[in-house]
Design a protein around this motif. Structure first.
Motif, PDB file in Angstrom:
ATOM      1  N   PRO A   1       0.796  -1.225   0.000  1.00 16.19           N
ATOM      2  CA  PRO A   1       0.000   0.000   0.000  1.00 16.19           C
ATOM      3  C   PRO A   1       0.832   1.281   0.000  1.00 16.19           C
ATOM      4  O   PRO A   1       0.362   2.326  -0.423  1.00 16.19           O
ATOM      5  CB  PRO A   1      -0.817  -0.121   1.293  1.00 16.19           C
ATOM      6  N   MET A   2       2.078   1.219   0.482  1.00 16.35           N
ATOM      7  CA  MET A   2       2.917   2.413   0.539  1.00 16.35           C
ATOM      8  C   MET A   2       3.737   2.619  -0.736  1.00 16.35           C
ATOM      9  O   MET A   2       4.547   3.543  -0.816  1.00 16.35           O
ATOM     10  CB  MET A   2       3.869   2.329   1.740  1.00 16.35           C
ATOM     11  N   ALA A   3       3.536   1.790  -1.730  1.00 17.71           N
ATOM     12  CA  ALA A   3       4.363   1.855  -2.933  1.00 17.71           C
ATOM     13  C   ALA A   3       4.226   3.176  -3.679  1.00 17.71           C
ATOM     14  O   ALA A   3       5.129   3.568  -4.414  1.00 17.71           O
ATOM     15  CB  ALA A   3       4.012   0.694  -3.868  1.00 17.71           C
ATOM     16  N   ALA A   4       3.102   3.855  -3.501  1.00 18.36           N
ATOM     17  CA  ALA A   4       2.879   5.097  -4.247  1.00 18.36           C
ATOM     18  C   ALA A   4       3.223   6.340  -3.435  1.00 18.36           C
ATOM     19  O   ALA A   4       2.846   7.447  -3.820  1.00 18.36           O
ATOM     20  CB  ALA A   4       1.420   5.168  -4.696  1.00 18.36           C
ATOM     21  N   THR A   5       3.949   6.184  -2.325  1.00 22.61           N
ATOM     22  CA  THR A   5       4.141   7.331  -1.443  1.00 22.61           C
ATOM     23  C   THR A   5       5.573   7.849  -1.357  1.00 22.61           C
ATOM     24  O   THR A   5       5.883   8.619  -0.456  1.00 22.61           O
ATOM     25  CB  THR A   5       3.651   6.999  -0.014  1.00 22.61           C
TER      26      THR A   5
ATOM     27  N   ASP B   1      11.899   7.242  -9.084  1.00 20.51           N
ATOM     28  CA  ASP B   1      10.710   6.444  -8.774  1.00 20.51           C
ATOM     29  C   ASP B   1       9.807   7.178  -7.790  1.00 20.51           C
ATOM     30  O   ASP B   1       9.287   6.600  -6.848  1.00 20.51           O
ATOM     31  CB  ASP B   1      11.112   5.091  -8.195  1.00 20.51           C
ATOM     32  N   THR B   2       9.621   8.476  -8.011  1.00 23.03           N
ATOM     33  CA  THR B   2       8.821   9.272  -7.091  1.00 23.03           C
ATOM     34  C   THR B   2       7.412   8.728  -6.961  1.00 23.03           C
ATOM     35  O   THR B   2       6.854   8.637  -5.868  1.00 23.03           O
ATOM     36  CB  THR B   2       8.759  10.741  -7.561  1.00 23.03           C
ATOM     37  N   VAL B   3       6.800   8.373  -8.077  1.00 25.08           N
ATOM     38  CA  VAL B   3       5.487   7.721  -8.066  1.00 25.08           C
ATOM     39  C   VAL B   3       5.538   6.586  -9.074  1.00 25.08           C
ATOM     40  O   VAL B   3       6.334   6.610 -10.019  1.00 25.08           O
ATOM     41  CB  VAL B   3       4.342   8.693  -8.437  1.00 25.08           C
ATOM     42  N   PRO B   4       4.696   5.553  -8.912  1.00 25.18           N
ATOM     43  CA  PRO B   4       4.644   4.484  -9.913  1.00 25.18           C
ATOM     44  C   PRO B   4       4.251   5.060 -11.266  1.00 25.18           C
ATOM     45  O   PRO B   4       3.588   6.106 -11.361  1.00 25.18           O
ATOM     46  CB  PRO B   4       3.548   3.554  -9.364  1.00 25.18           C
ATOM     47  N   ALA B   5       4.649   4.393 -12.321  1.00 20.73           N
ATOM     48  CA  ALA B   5       4.394   4.887 -13.676  1.00 20.73           C
ATOM     49  C   ALA B   5       2.919   5.155 -13.930  1.00 20.73           C
ATOM     50  O   ALA B   5       2.553   6.126 -14.599  1.00 20.73           O
ATOM     51  CB  ALA B   5       4.928   3.882 -14.696  1.00 20.73           C
TER      52      ALA B   5
END
Length: 304
Positions: free
Chosen positions: A70-74, A281-285
């Motif tokens: 869940p934290m992958a986009a943070t 990799d600031t945010v997922p593609a």
């Protein structure tokens, strides 16, 4: 359950409504702090998570930012933290000794940044949020590096009066932080916020802002959120998008400040800001398009 239902005049604690988002940001800062290539260090992030006793937030931090978590986009919250940290450092290096953090949440800059003697930090937020923060840090034996004054007030109320009552000096230059706040305000409240900042700012003041560019596509935002909310997601059915306000007539605060004589410097969206720090990799593609609706900038009022 941390309800995400908003009502007029609503209030919150650290584990409910908008207050719960402060815990989520603390979780993201904990993850950032523990990265080998951390952009910012916040030794108090996990302290807040443990003190709040909300296992969802702790589980999010423990999961880290690996793919599918869940934290992958943070990671962008680490980038954001670095941006505002640098802003404060630059301001005090230029001689500013008055810092105002609007909707301070669990921000701990008064404790973790090396601030010069004579610096006073004013933190504005809901009374219960500030009380939790103060009690937690005191119990941990933490002392602020600068003069710290809490201003318990709802930003929908007359916060300038509360700020002045806390000792704010309208004749001294101020560094204002508007971080993680604007999506929760209606367009009219956002406009009033910046009108008040301008009215309260002496020559030499400056501001750092995380703002919204254009309208926010909540449908796309929810789709991305759902993608990273796998089975067993600690957040359960908490919907952060339900807390946002998406007025179509939201003005660009950078343009307003420029019209008031402030010099604006745009830092770009989260992806562009991340690249300036060497982060790819600031945010997922799949979230890059959405991140284009967020813009960071600073503005300065000439000293005279």
């Amino acid at each position: 359950m941390a309800s995400s239902t908003r009502t007029d005049g609503d209030t919150w604690t650290i584990t409910t409504s908008v207050g719960f988002t402060a815990l989520l940001v603390a979780a993201a800062r904990a993850v950032e702090t523990e990265r080998p290539d951390a952009l910012a260090q916040d030794p108090y992030a996990r302290v807040f998570l443990e003190a709040a006793g909300d296992q969802r937030a702790v589980a999010l931090a423990d999961a880290g930012d690996g793919a599918g978590n869940p934290m992958a986009a943070t990671r962008h919250l680490g980038v954001r933290t670095r941006f505002f940290d640098d802003f404060v450092r630059d301001a005090v290096a230029a001689g500013v000794r008055q810092v105002v953090i609007l909707a301070a949440g669990l921000d701990a800059r008064a404790y973790r940044l090396d601030l010069p003697a004579g610096t006073v930090v004013y933190e504005l937020d809901q009374p219960k949020v500030l009380a939790f923060k103060e009690e937690t840090l005191a119990a941990h034996g933490a002392s602020p590096a600068a003069g710290l004054r809490h201003v318990p007030v709802d930003l929908r109320d007359d916060w300038p009066a509360a700020l002045r009552s806390a000792g704010f000096d309208g004749a001294a230059p101020t560094a204002w932080l508007v971080e993680g706040l604007l999506p929760y305000l209606p367009a009219a409240a956002q406009a009033l916020l910046f009108e008040r900042i301008v009215e309260l700012s002496a020559p030499g003041s400056r501001v750092a802002v995380e703002g919204q560019i254009g309208s926010l596509d909540l449908g796309r935002f929810r789709a991305i959120t759902d993608r990273y909310s796998q089975k067993g997601n600690p957040l359960g059915d908490f919907d952060v998008t339900a807390l946002f306000v998406t007025d179509e007539d939201r003005a660009d605060p950078a343009e307003y400040l420029a019209a008031q004589g402030w010099t604006v410097t745009r830092a770009g969206n989260p992806v562009e800001l991340g690249r300036s720090y060497g982060v790819r990799d600031t945010v997922p593609a799949d979230a890059e398009l959405l991140s284009g609706t967020i813009g960071y900038f600073t503005a300065a009022l000439p000293a005279g």
